[in-house]
Design a protein around this motif. Structure first.
Motif, PDB file in Angstrom:
ATOM      1  N   THR A  19       0.820  -1.213   0.000  1.00 40.57           N
ATOM      2  CA  THR A  19       0.000   0.000   0.000  1.00 40.57           C
ATOM      3  C   THR A  19       0.852   1.260   0.000  1.00 40.57           C
ATOM      4  N   HIS A  20       2.063   1.177   0.574  1.00 39.82           N
ATOM      5  CA  HIS A  20       2.885   2.377   0.706  1.00 39.82           C
ATOM      6  C   HIS A  20       4.345   2.082   0.404  1.00 39.82           C
ATOM      7  N   MET A  21       5.030   3.114  -0.049  1.00 35.71           N
ATOM      8  CA  MET A  21       6.469   3.006  -0.314  1.00 35.71           C
ATOM      9  C   MET A  21       7.187   4.018   0.575  1.00 35.71           C
ATOM     10  N   ALA A  22       8.179   3.519   1.320  1.00 34.18           N
ATOM     11  CA  ALA A  22       8.941   4.413   2.194  1.00 34.18           C
ATOM     12  C   ALA A  22      10.220   4.838   1.485  1.00 34.18           C
ATOM     13  N   ALA A  23      10.700   6.037   1.819  1.00 32.91           N
ATOM     14  CA  ALA A  23      11.939   6.535   1.223  1.00 32.91           C
ATOM     15  C   ALA A  23      12.677   7.382   2.244  1.00 32.91           C
ATOM     16  N   ILE A  24      13.972   7.548   2.016  1.00 34.41           N
ATOM     17  CA  ILE A  24      14.767   8.396   2.904  1.00 34.41           C
ATOM     18  C   ILE A  24      15.419   9.513   2.106  1.00 34.41           C
ATOM     19  N   CYS A  25      14.633  10.176   1.290  1.00 37.80           N
ATOM     20  CA  CYS A  25      15.193  11.268   0.504  1.00 37.80           C
ATOM     21  C   CYS A  25      14.103  12.291   0.235  1.00 37.80           C
ATOM     22  N   ALA A  26      14.417  13.554   0.525  1.00 37.69           N
ATOM     23  CA  ALA A  26      13.434  14.620   0.355  1.00 37.69           C
ATOM     24  C   ALA A  26      13.043  14.771  -1.104  1.00 37.69           C
ATOM     25  N   ILE A  27      14.035  14.590  -2.000  1.00 36.70           N
ATOM     26  CA  ILE A  27      13.733  14.748  -3.421  1.00 36.70           C
ATOM     27  C   ILE A  27      12.840  13.615  -3.893  1.00 36.70           C
ATOM     28  N   CYS A  28      13.187  12.389  -3.511  1.00 34.41           N
ATOM     29  CA  CYS A  28      12.339  11.246  -3.886  1.00 34.41           C
ATOM     30  C   CYS A  28      10.920  11.459  -3.387  1.00 34.41           C
ATOM     31  N   LYS A  29      10.785  11.876  -2.140  1.00 33.81           N
ATOM     32  CA  LYS A  29       9.443  12.031  -1.570  1.00 33.81           C
ATOM     33  C   LYS A  29       8.657  13.092  -2.342  1.00 33.81           C
ATOM     34  N   GLN A  50       0.824   7.720  -0.985  1.00 35.90           N
ATOM     35  CA  GLN A  50       1.389   6.368  -0.861  1.00 35.90           C
ATOM     36  C   GLN A  50       2.886   6.397  -0.586  1.00 35.90           C
ATOM     37  N   ILE A  51       3.466   7.587  -0.591  1.00 30.72           N
ATOM     38  CA  ILE A  51       4.889   7.701  -0.283  1.00 30.72           C
ATOM     39  C   ILE A  51       5.030   8.210   1.154  1.00 30.72           C
ATOM     40  N   VAL A  52       5.840   7.503   1.932  1.00 38.24           N
ATOM     41  CA  VAL A  52       6.005   7.882   3.348  1.00 38.24           C
ATOM     42  C   VAL A  52       7.486   7.969   3.709  1.00 38.24           C
ATOM     43  N   SER A  53       7.749   8.694   4.808  1.00 41.41           N
ATOM     44  CA  SER A  53       9.107   8.796   5.335  1.00 41.41           C
ATOM     45  C   SER A  53       9.391   7.587   6.216  1.00 41.41           C
ATOM     46  N   VAL A  54      10.637   7.157   6.251  1.00 43.05           N
ATOM     47  CA  VAL A  54      10.982   6.040   7.133  1.00 43.05           C
ATOM     48  C   VAL A  54      10.753   6.424   8.592  1.00 43.05           C
TER      49      VAL A  54
END
Ligand code: HEM
Ligand code: HEM
Ligand code: SF4
Ligand code: SF4
Lengths: 521, 242
Positions: free
Chosen positions: A454-464, A480-484
């Motif tokens: 349901t969601h994708m986590a990322a650790i980058c401000a640009i990606c988010k 659907q994009i979340v921070s770690v």
């Protein structure tokens, strides 16, 4: 689905390598920088009269200062191993978006002026004169490279097109052809302290607001301090973390983690930005100037450690370059790496069982993780090679019950870029951003369909930011994009009711800080 | 002494000088150009030994190419391994007496010539059949393959079809080394072979064949991943700090 005045790629089951179609993206180019933004960075305001001569001088200068540039210009054998590795080629079919073809735009000029065969037999080796058309082509296609380094993984000589793109952008800047997005932002960092141009008082307000929100939410007074002297940790985080969704939920998470670790920390209004766009434009001098703010802030605030928040290219500049650009950091506590990533920090706490976590708080989601290119292919976390893949996943798995990886060819060192890195995160490049996201969207779509992600986590401000914009084009939801650390924030149970004391401000500070660090070791 | 012998003697002196001096110069340029930033493609080794192993895997097995394209890898590996064996086998024309290990590998060398030619043919086919590779190929990329193929063909011709006087060839080259010139046999395949080999030697330092030294100097492959532990700074960058 978001509306587009271009064709959004259709997601298939596999990422197909398209047949080449020449010129599909020849029209794409970002806005030019206004003269003021160029001069702020020490570049000429507008295209200089003798630009050919100047550009060649710069090329000569760069090849003498950067071994990468010289070796990569000379060593490519046109084997083609990189041709199907770039997400922009896969998404646009434009052959000039194949990494080797992108390099060749510059290499053919290098050959013409700096090699014997190019001087005497230009047609034989594909060498060309530096004309205005060539310059325009550089501007277009070197701004269709997110400097993600995926091509360098597969090249037998490790030729990194990012290095060539950076050099090309620096050459263009040096003759007065700057990109608005990057140059305007760097100027803002110099003047105000961060990419968003958020001044100190506004920042203080924002942080106060966060404290109130977290207190309302949890009943615990978690602090988000600004410019607090004598604390243990200086947190450097991308400015998007201060207000944009889902970034800010990550920042809330960092604060809770620090709170639970019992360490004192602060943000800095002077260095209120982790991002360093100096890297994108390939300018050592600008990158250094941006980095030095962090050193100054650390010295002024008298901190012992520096921790970076979630941001990909910022972590590259921090991990790989900060020591070079703004070191040595011998005034910081030698027991900790300088700098440290917030994921490393949280991971250390997990290893010591120092956090109380309720994974079920994230049970409404099934997660996957997007490896950000700069973190994946230009940095490390922890002591072992590959820690940059394991540590964030370990953190996510510690706070979530449902986790699945995307296809193995699309993660880890082979991860596909979000499509918005390298200074392309601007609306004037929307088409290339959307198309370049196709490979990542395909892999994501597959785990959504097959594994119920349901969601994708990322650790980058640009990606988010990029995914927030681009997901809707592919029929997905922007949230659907979340921070770690948003996931960490959801799961973490606050067991300390008071704010950790600041050593140096209170009596017995030494003792307090001793225990604080002990708790973390 | 035949006129042709003199021409080829001079040609090979010139070609050797251009190859060695040219290559030495290019390597010196690579070596003295600073690498101001740590840019290894990660995950990267964290020790020197690790880097030596990484480079060894790149040079011996073409590790990255293997990840990148299996077909190219197969052909390329066939070609380069064949080339290596062929060259080692050729050492017998230049040293006297021929050392034992060289004598032992001679029988394998014959297959090496075929492997080399087959590999080259595969690589060249890619340049026509794969649209992406066709797009990036300049005339020089085709000619380079043609050149190597013709060297291989002419060599194999001598080996299997129209033999040349190998003893005389050896005397000629020993003579060049000892400055005591001997006649070169006037066989067509040999003359073709030697002319093309001299051409290869001359263009080597000016062409993409620089990939051979280049791989050792590539910062994404030869740097240790330890920027936090050890400060890395180039001399020109240090000046900015003053
Ligand atoms: C350290 C030694 C060497 C290494 C590690 C090496 C490695 C490679 C690799 C990985 C490729 C790319 C794949 C391909 O297209 O075949 C390549 C291509 C090539 N190599 Fe080498 N090589 C070396 C020495 C040489 C030498 C001495 C020659 C020349 C006589 C040579 C001639 C070529 C040619 C012509 C190509 C291009 C083939 C094509 O057009 O597809 N290499 N090499
Ligand atoms: C000055 C340098 C060279 C000399 C004097 C030379 C001479 C010869 C001779 C006399 C043969 C015939 C062998 C026989 O009949 O048993 C031969 C074969 C061959 N040569 Fe050369 N050659 C030279 C350089 C090269 C180079 C640089 C290459 C490759 C790029 C090459 C590739 C071959 C091949 C593939 C064969 C056939 C297989 C074999 O006998 O190993 N040669 N060469
Ligand atoms: S660095 Fe990334 S965006 Fe640039 S050419 Fe290579 S694969 Fe494409
Ligand atoms: S993989 Fe490397 S050597 Fe091969 S074409 Fe691409 S850049 Fe050139």
């Amino acid at each position: 689905m978001a509306k587009a005045d271009f064709e959004v790629p259709e997601l298939k089951e596999y990422i197909e390598v398209p047949e080449i179609v020449e010129g599909t993206m020849a029209h794409s180019k970002p806005f030019y920088a206004a003269p003021q933004h160029n001069t702020d960075l020490g570049f000429p305001g507008e295209l200089v009269d003798n630009w050919q001569e100047k550009a060649l001088e710069k090329m000569d200068d760069l090849r003498k200062r950067y071994r990468s540039f010289q070796v990569y210009l000379d060593s490519c054998v046109k084997c083609g191993a990189c041709t199907d590795k770039c997400h922009y080629f896969l998404g646009t079919s434009d052959p000039k978006n194949m990494p080797v073809a992108r390099q060749d735009l510059l290499r053919k000029v290098y050959r013409r002026y700096f090699t014997l065969p190019g001087k005497y037999f230009p047609n034989l080796v594909g060498a060309v004169d530096l004309t205005k058309d060539v310059l325009d082509e550089w501007y277009s296609y070197y701004h269709q490279c997110s400097q993600c380094r995926r091509c360098s993984v597969f090249c037998p000589y490790g030729i990194d097109t990012a290095e060539i793109s950076m050099a090309a952008r620096e050459i263009m800047d040096s003759v007065g052809v700057g990109q608005k997005y990057c140059n305007e932002i760097i100027a803002k960092v110099f003047k105000i302290g961060n990419n968003l141009g958020l001044p100190g008082p506004a920042l203080a307000d924002t942080l106060e607001g966060l404290e109130e929100d977290v207190f309302d939410d949890t009943g615990v007074a978690v602090k988000y301090p600004l410019d607090k002297k004598g604390v243990d940790i200086l947190l450097i985080t991308p400015s998007a973390d201060f207000f944009a969704e889902p970034h800010v939920d990550g920042l809330i998470g960092y604060g809770k983690v620090f709170h639970e670790a019992g360490v004192s920390w602060t943000l800095s209004s002077k260095a209120s930005e982790a991002a360093n766009f100096g890297m994108f434009i390939g300018s050592y001098e600008n990158m250094r100037r941006v980095s030095l703010r962090i050193r100054e802030a650390a010295l002024e605030l008298g901190v012992k450690r520096i921790v970076f928040g979630e941001c990909g290219h910022a972590w590259r500049v921090a991990y790989s370059f900060l020591n070079t650009l703004a070191g040595p950091f011998d005034f910081l506590d030698p027991n900790y790496p300088v700098p440290q990533h917030i994921c490393e920090f949280t991971y250390d706490l997990l290893q010591k069982n120092a956090l109380t976590l309720d994974k079920s708080e994230n049970d409404d989601m099934t997660l996957t993780f997007h490896d950000s290119c700069n973190v994946a292919r230009a940095t490390r976390m922890g002591d072992k090679p590959g820690g940059q893949f394991e540590i964030p996943r370990a953190v996510i798995k510690a706070v979530c019950n449902n986790y699945v990886d995307m296809h193995h060819e699309t993660i880890g060192e082979k991860t596909f870029c979000c499509g918005g890195g390298g200074g392309l995160l601007t609306d004037d490049l929307m088409e290339v951003r959307v198309k370049g996201a196709m490979p990542r969207m395909t892999a994501l779509n597959n785990v959504i369909q097959d594994e119920g992600v349901t969601h994708m986590a990322a650790i980058c401000a640009i990606c988010k930011s990029q995914f927030t914009k681009v997901l809707p084009y592919y029929g997905m939801d922007m949230d659907q994009i979340v921070s770690v650390h948003q996931l960490v924030s959801n799961a973490i149970q606050l067991t300390r009711k008071t704010e950790p004391e600041t050593p140096g401000e209170v009596e017995g500070a030494e003792a307090a800080s001793e225990t604080d660090t002990d708790a973390e070791e | 002494m035949s006129f042709l012998t003199i021409v080829y003697a001079l040609l090979f002196y010139a070609a050797t000088a251009i190859l060695t001096l040219g290559l030495a110069y290019r390597i010196a340029v690579f070596a003295k150009t600073p690498a101001p930033l740590k840019i290894p493609t990660t995950p990267a080794p964290v020790t020197r030994t690790g880097v030596v192993l990484r480079l060894f895997r790149e040079v011996a097995f073409f590790e990255s190419l293997f990840k990148g394209s299996k077909w190219t890898w197969i052909f390329s590996w066939m070609f380069h391994l064949g080339l290596l064996l062929v060259l080692v086998r050729h050492v017998r024309y230049f040293v006297d007496p021929v050392p034992m290990p060289l004598v032992l590998i001679q029988p394998f060398g014959v297959y090496a010539g075929f492997a080399m030619v087959a590999g080259l043919a595969g690589l060249w086919a890619r340049r026509f059949l794969v649209d992406r590779v066709r797009y990036i190929s300049a005339p020089s990329d085709h000619l380079m393959l043609l050149l190597l193929l013709l060297i291989g063909f002419s060599g194999l011709m001598m080996k299997f079809v129209s033999h040349t006087d190998i003893v005389m060839v050896k005397q000629f080259f020993r003579g060049l080394i000892e400055f005591d010139w001997h006649n070169l046999p006037l066989d067509f395949p040999l003359i073709v072979h030697l002319t093309l080999v001299a051409t290869l030697m001359i263009i080597f330092p000016f062409s993409k064949l620089l990939h051979a030294p280049g791989v050792f100097f590539s910062p994404t492959r030869n740097q240790v991943d330890n920027p936090r532990e050890k400060r890395h700074i180039a001399r020109w960058a240090k000046k900015l700090e003053e």
